[in-house]
Design a protein around this motif. Sequence first.
Motif, PDB file in Angstrom:
ATOM      1  N   MET A   1       0.835  -1.195   0.000  1.00  0.00           N
ATOM      2  CA  MET A   1       0.000   0.000   0.000  1.00  0.00           C
ATOM      3  C   MET A   1       0.876   1.253   0.000  1.00  0.00           C
ATOM      4  O   MET A   1       1.900   1.281   0.656  1.00  0.00           O
ATOM      5  N   LYS A   2       0.456   2.248  -0.783  1.00  0.00           N
ATOM      6  CA  LYS A   2       1.248   3.475  -0.831  1.00  0.00           C
ATOM      7  C   LYS A   2       0.444   4.658  -0.325  1.00  0.00           C
ATOM      8  O   LYS A   2      -0.764   4.737  -0.562  1.00  0.00           O
ATOM      9  N   ALA A   3       1.144   5.557   0.344  1.00  0.00           N
ATOM     10  CA  ALA A   3       0.517   6.806   0.754  1.00  0.00           C
ATOM     11  C   ALA A   3       1.224   7.949   0.043  1.00  0.00           C
ATOM     12  O   ALA A   3       2.450   8.004   0.025  1.00  0.00           O
ATOM     13  N   ILE A   4       0.432   8.810  -0.602  1.00  0.00           N
ATOM     14  CA  ILE A   4       1.002  10.000  -1.239  1.00  0.00           C
ATOM     15  C   ILE A   4       0.659  11.194  -0.369  1.00  0.00           C
ATOM     16  O   ILE A   4      -0.510  11.524  -0.181  1.00  0.00           O
ATOM     17  N   VAL A   5       1.690  11.801   0.182  1.00  0.00           N
ATOM     18  CA  VAL A   5       1.497  12.946   1.080  1.00  0.00           C
ATOM     19  C   VAL A   5       2.000  14.203   0.384  1.00  0.00           C
ATOM     20  O   VAL A   5       3.144  14.246  -0.073  1.00  0.00           O
ATOM     21  N   ASN A   6       1.146  15.178   0.251  1.00  0.00           N
ATOM     22  CA  ASN A   6       1.570  16.473  -0.277  1.00  0.00           C
ATOM     23  C   ASN A   6       1.640  17.470   0.866  1.00  0.00           C
ATOM     24  O   ASN A   6       0.663  17.662   1.582  1.00  0.00           O
ATOM     25  N   VAL A   7       2.809  18.064   1.023  1.00  0.00           N
ATOM     26  CA  VAL A   7       3.005  19.063   2.084  1.00  0.00           C
ATOM     27  C   VAL A   7       3.252  20.410   1.408  1.00  0.00           C
ATOM     28  O   VAL A   7       4.123  20.524   0.558  1.00  0.00           O
ATOM     29  N   TYR A   8       2.449  21.390   1.762  1.00  0.00           N
ATOM     30  CA  TYR A   8       2.594  22.697   1.104  1.00  0.00           C
ATOM     31  C   TYR A   8       2.414  23.812   2.129  1.00  0.00           C
ATOM     32  O   TYR A   8       1.757  23.632   3.160  1.00  0.00           O
ATOM     33  N   LEU A   9       3.021  24.953   1.824  1.00  0.00           N
ATOM     34  CA  LEU A   9       2.932  26.104   2.722  1.00  0.00           C
ATOM     35  C   LEU A   9       1.497  26.613   2.768  1.00  0.00           C
ATOM     36  O   LEU A   9       0.789  26.608   1.757  1.00  0.00           O
ATOM     37  N   LYS A  10       1.062  27.038   3.949  1.00  0.00           N
ATOM     38  CA  LYS A  10      -0.275  27.610   4.093  1.00  0.00           C
ATOM     39  C   LYS A  10      -0.403  28.893   3.285  1.00  0.00           C
ATOM     40  O   LYS A  10       0.590  29.593   3.057  1.00  0.00           O
ATOM     41  N   GLU A  11      -1.634  29.196   2.875  1.00  0.00           N
ATOM     42  CA  GLU A  11      -1.934  30.478   2.229  1.00  0.00           C
ATOM     43  C   GLU A  11      -1.378  31.612   3.088  1.00  0.00           C
ATOM     44  O   GLU A  11      -1.565  31.601   4.304  1.00  0.00           O
ATOM     45  N   GLY A  12      -0.720  32.565   2.480  1.00  0.00           N
ATOM     46  CA  GLY A  12      -0.252  33.707   3.240  1.00  0.00           C
ATOM     47  C   GLY A  12       1.176  33.561   3.737  1.00  0.00           C
ATOM     48  O   GLY A  12       1.807  34.554   4.074  1.00  0.00           O
ATOM     49  N   VAL A  13       1.681  32.329   3.759  1.00  0.00           N
ATOM     50  CA  VAL A  13       3.078  32.138   4.157  1.00  0.00           C
ATOM     51  C   VAL A  13       3.964  32.381   2.936  1.00  0.00           C
ATOM     52  O   VAL A  13       3.696  31.830   1.861  1.00  0.00           O
ATOM     53  N   LEU A  14       4.960  33.220   3.096  1.00  0.00           N
ATOM     54  CA  LEU A  14       5.846  33.541   1.980  1.00  0.00           C
ATOM     55  C   LEU A  14       6.563  32.296   1.479  1.00  0.00           C
ATOM     56  O   LEU A  14       7.000  31.456   2.255  1.00  0.00           O
ATOM     57  N   ASP A  15       6.697  32.198   0.149  1.00  0.00           N
ATOM     58  CA  ASP A  15       7.331  31.042  -0.470  1.00  0.00           C
ATOM     59  C   ASP A  15       8.473  31.539  -1.375  1.00  0.00           C
ATOM     60  O   ASP A  15       8.302  31.711  -2.569  1.00  0.00           O
ATOM     61  N   PRO A  16       9.645  31.800  -0.776  1.00  0.00           N
ATOM     62  CA  PRO A  16      10.759  32.380  -1.551  1.00  0.00           C
ATOM     63  C   PRO A  16      11.200  31.490  -2.710  1.00  0.00           C
ATOM     64  O   PRO A  16      11.595  31.995  -3.762  1.00  0.00           O
ATOM     65  N   GLN A  17      11.115  30.166  -2.515  1.00  0.00           N
ATOM     66  CA  GLN A  17      11.512  29.235  -3.573  1.00  0.00           C
ATOM     67  C   GLN A  17      10.560  29.368  -4.769  1.00  0.00           C
ATOM     68  O   GLN A  17      10.999  29.411  -5.922  1.00  0.00           O
ATOM     69  N   GLY A  18       9.277  29.476  -4.466  1.00  0.00           N
ATOM     70  CA  GLY A  18       8.287  29.659  -5.527  1.00  0.00           C
ATOM     71  C   GLY A  18       8.460  30.995  -6.225  1.00  0.00           C
ATOM     72  O   GLY A  18       8.353  31.092  -7.451  1.00  0.00           O
ATOM     73  N   LYS A  19       8.758  32.015  -5.447  1.00  0.00           N
ATOM     74  CA  LYS A  19       8.931  33.359  -6.005  1.00  0.00           C
ATOM     75  C   LYS A  19      10.125  33.394  -6.961  1.00  0.00           C
ATOM     76  O   LYS A  19      10.052  33.953  -8.057  1.00  0.00           O
ATOM     77  N   ALA A  20      11.222  32.787  -6.520  1.00  0.00           N
ATOM     78  CA  ALA A  20      12.426  32.739  -7.354  1.00  0.00           C
ATOM     79  C   ALA A  20      12.148  31.985  -8.654  1.00  0.00           C
ATOM     80  O   ALA A  20      12.597  32.379  -9.741  1.00  0.00           O
ATOM     81  N   THR A  21      11.373  30.899  -8.534  1.00  0.00           N
ATOM     82  CA  THR A  21      11.041  30.110  -9.720  1.00  0.00           C
ATOM     83  C   THR A  21      10.175  30.923 -10.681  1.00  0.00           C
ATOM     84  O   THR A  21      10.361  30.891 -11.889  1.00  0.00           O
ATOM     85  N   ARG A  22       9.216  31.670 -10.117  1.00  0.00           N
ATOM     86  CA  ARG A  22       8.365  32.512 -10.965  1.00  0.00           C
ATOM     87  C   ARG A  22       9.205  33.535 -11.732  1.00  0.00           C
ATOM     88  O   ARG A  22       9.045  33.716 -12.937  1.00  0.00           O
ATOM     89  N   HIS A  23      10.138  34.177 -11.020  1.00  0.00           N
ATOM     90  CA  HIS A  23      10.994  35.165 -11.674  1.00  0.00           C
ATOM     91  C   HIS A  23      11.830  34.525 -12.776  1.00  0.00           C
ATOM     92  O   HIS A  23      11.992  35.077 -13.858  1.00  0.00           O
ATOM     93  N   ALA A  24      12.354  33.342 -12.486  1.00  0.00           N
ATOM     94  CA  ALA A  24      13.172  32.640 -13.480  1.00  0.00           C
ATOM     95  C   ALA A  24      12.340  32.317 -14.716  1.00  0.00           C
ATOM     96  O   ALA A  24      12.783  32.515 -15.853  1.00  0.00           O
ATOM     97  N   LEU A  25      11.104  31.836 -14.492  1.00  0.00           N
ATOM     98  CA  LEU A  25      10.239  31.491 -15.631  1.00  0.00           C
ATOM     99  C   LEU A  25       9.895  32.744 -16.443  1.00  0.00           C
ATOM    100  O   LEU A  25       9.893  32.715 -17.671  1.00  0.00           O
ATOM    101  N   GLU A  26       9.629  33.837 -15.741  1.00  0.00           N
ATOM    102  CA  GLU A  26       9.319  35.096 -16.435  1.00  0.00           C
ATOM    103  C   GLU A  26      10.498  35.550 -17.296  1.00  0.00           C
ATOM    104  O   GLU A  26      10.323  35.959 -18.438  1.00  0.00           O
ATOM    105  N   SER A  27      11.685  35.431 -16.727  1.00  0.00           N
ATOM    106  CA  SER A  27      12.868  35.884 -17.466  1.00  0.00           C
ATOM    107  C   SER A  27      13.170  34.959 -18.642  1.00  0.00           C
ATOM    108  O   SER A  27      13.943  35.305 -19.536  1.00  0.00           O
ATOM    109  N   MET A  28      12.556  33.762 -18.625  1.00  0.00           N
ATOM    110  CA  MET A  28      12.721  32.841 -19.756  1.00  0.00           C
ATOM    111  C   MET A  28      11.558  32.967 -20.739  1.00  0.00           C
ATOM    112  O   MET A  28      11.322  32.091 -21.570  1.00  0.00           O
TER     113      MET A  28
END
Lengths: 79, 79
Positions: free
Chosen positions: B1-28
């Motif tokens: 049996m497998k369990a798939i657990v997704n862990v994500y930051l709560k709404e409102g919590v800053l996500d610097p990794q996501g922000k950096a990725t967004r900037h990188a994608l925009e610049s591409m």
Amino acid sequence: MKAIVNVYLKEGVLDPQGKATRHALESMNFKSVQNVRIGKQIIITLDSEDREAAEKEVKEMCETLLANTVIEDYTIEIV
Amino acid sequence: MKAIVNVYLKEGVLDPQGKATRHALESMNFKSVQNVRIGKQIIITLDSEDREAAEKEVKEMCETLLANTVIEDYTIEIV
């Protein structure tokens, strides 16, 4: 439109983070744990109405930035 | 049996990794990207036949080790 991208290590690629987590769980008496693999889940909000175009674009993002396709696989889900 | 657990930051919590990725994608030149959030996907292989017991056990793992419930939420899917 949102894209949910799961990026995970290919079968056979060592996952030290997963291994450390398995050991930690075992030491905490979760005895039924056999294996743990850890990947990334990337949720992208897109300003796009065209589902097919969005999927194509996200695939390009994965190939160029989000995944290291030498050692990682990915899945894309558009919701 | 497998369990798939997704862990994500709560709404409102800053996500610097996501922000950096967004900037990188925009610049591409991926101009349709509005937001990027990055979480973890943890896949646990369990030696268990009881679906309900497995879900309960994985929930305990999340509360005690896998997620930081001050800033993170999680979902559990048993497959």
